[in-house]
Design a protein around this motif. Sequence first.
Motif, PDB file in Angstrom:
ATOM      1  N   ARG A 146       0.709  -1.426   0.141  1.00 52.70           N
ATOM      2  CA  ARG A 146       0.065  -0.275   0.054  1.00 52.70           C
ATOM      3  C   ARG A 146       0.919   1.277  -0.042  1.00 52.70           C
ATOM      4  O   ARG A 146       1.520   1.464   0.908  1.00 52.70           O
ATOM      5  CB  ARG A 146      -1.049  -0.134   1.142  1.00 52.70           C
ATOM      6  N   PRO A 147       0.674   2.078  -1.042  1.00 48.66           N
ATOM      7  CA  PRO A 147       1.769   3.194  -1.232  1.00 48.66           C
ATOM      8  C   PRO A 147       1.668   4.180   0.099  1.00 48.66           C
ATOM      9  O   PRO A 147       2.800   4.538   0.314  1.00 48.66           O
ATOM     10  CB  PRO A 147       1.280   3.954  -2.598  1.00 48.66           C
ATOM     11  N   GLU A 148       0.534   4.234   0.974  1.00 47.33           N
ATOM     12  CA  GLU A 148       0.636   5.325   1.877  1.00 47.33           C
ATOM     13  C   GLU A 148       0.817   4.769   3.096  1.00 47.33           C
ATOM     14  O   GLU A 148       0.929   5.402   4.157  1.00 47.33           O
ATOM     15  CB  GLU A 148      -0.694   5.827   1.812  1.00 47.33           C
ATOM     16  N   ARG A 149       1.209   3.244   3.335  1.00 44.95           N
ATOM     17  CA  ARG A 149       0.951   2.734   4.745  1.00 44.95           C
ATOM     18  C   ARG A 149       2.619   2.691   4.957  1.00 44.95           C
ATOM     19  O   ARG A 149       3.420   1.803   4.026  1.00 44.95           O
ATOM     20  CB  ARG A 149       0.484   1.425   4.643  1.00 44.95           C
ATOM     21  N   PRO A 150       3.213   3.360   6.210  1.00 38.61           N
ATOM     22  CA  PRO A 150       4.647   3.084   6.680  1.00 38.61           C
ATOM     23  C   PRO A 150       4.976   1.600   7.137  1.00 38.61           C
ATOM     24  O   PRO A 150       3.939   0.774   7.518  1.00 38.61           O
ATOM     25  CB  PRO A 150       4.692   4.090   7.654  1.00 38.61           C
ATOM     26  N   MET A 151       6.194   1.204   6.793  1.00 40.74           N
ATOM     27  CA  MET A 151       6.590  -0.150   7.194  1.00 40.74           C
ATOM     28  C   MET A 151       8.245  -0.050   7.304  1.00 40.74           C
ATOM     29  O   MET A 151       8.664   0.990   6.910  1.00 40.74           O
ATOM     30  CB  MET A 151       6.397  -1.131   5.829  1.00 40.74           C
ATOM     31  N   ALA A 152       8.682  -1.180   7.932  1.00 37.54           N
ATOM     32  CA  ALA A 152      10.155  -0.933   8.211  1.00 37.54           C
ATOM     33  C   ALA A 152      10.991  -1.154   7.072  1.00 37.54           C
ATOM     34  O   ALA A 152      10.730  -2.229   6.276  1.00 37.54           O
ATOM     35  CB  ALA A 152      10.641  -2.148   9.129  1.00 37.54           C
ATOM     36  N   TRP A 153      12.155  -0.313   7.019  1.00 30.90           N
ATOM     37  CA  TRP A 153      12.850  -0.328   5.840  1.00 30.90           C
ATOM     38  C   TRP A 153      14.279  -0.414   6.422  1.00 30.90           C
ATOM     39  O   TRP A 153      14.496   0.451   7.569  1.00 30.90           O
ATOM     40  CB  TRP A 153      12.921   0.753   4.927  1.00 30.90           C
TER      41      TRP A 153
END
Length: 299
Positions: A167-174
């Motif tokens: 999902r383009p708008e959802r933050p995730m761990a990078w």
Amino acid sequence: MTIVVTTPTGHVGSRVVRLLLQAGVRPRVLVRDPARLDPATRDLVDVRTGDMTDTAFVREATAGARTVFWVDPTPHTGTDPNAASERTATGLVDAARAGDVARVVLLSSVGAELRGGAGHIDALGRIEESLDATGADTLHLRCGYFFSNLLLSLDDLARGVLTTQFRPERPMAWVDPRDIGDVVAARLLAEDWKGRVVQGVHGPEDLSFVQVAEILTGVLGRPVRVEAVGDDDVRAALGSAGLPPGAVEAIAGMAASTRDLTPEQPRDVLTTTPTTLAAWAYARLRPMLDEAKGGEAAA
């Protein structure tokens, strides 16, 4: 102290080897082709040449080790990647069960905690369970999305497009793989952890793909936009490329099942690592794109 490092030429493994050498440890490395080792370190490590899918080789190569750092080398593109990953880990699991290996540090992933439905990540969950059942001390490092995955999209990024199934708008761990290597080396050298330990490795901050595109726009000096693709479109494209059904689901299932996941390990001082995406992109991504652009101009 005998420490075994698998995939020592990879993004994480090469960093681990260098840090162990700097700490005064001569690691035992498992490689298929010793020529791929960094020439500067080749004579400083104990090289065991063989195929990690060969259970007998893994048993012999890990025997007597205090700690093994295990990275699953299985490509996503096989007929049944999950089954292949589990078979490949069999030699290590057998060695740990027999007491030939005292401790294992496993490179796992965010999503392994789901224990099903997450594509190829499911294999890491099952390897976690197999290692837990051996009685050996086990540390599972559940890592976020690698910065280096962007290197697989050089052609798209050269066109200013960042394609994602998430999902383009959802933050995730990078996370930077070198930072993962730092955590791995620290854990391999530490002697006081026991039993079953799970630790997240989440990078410096959670980022959405929209934010990633904004960061890359600044680093590359040209616009980068996000292009979202649906699960069915990804599956269709992979199938059209000739991948077998097992590989299609192994790849597509990873994002499809983890896009809304909140990692089991919260972001805190233990899970947060320092290198920013901008710093990594300046050092690694931008030079590769510039080189590719220069090659096109010369052609």
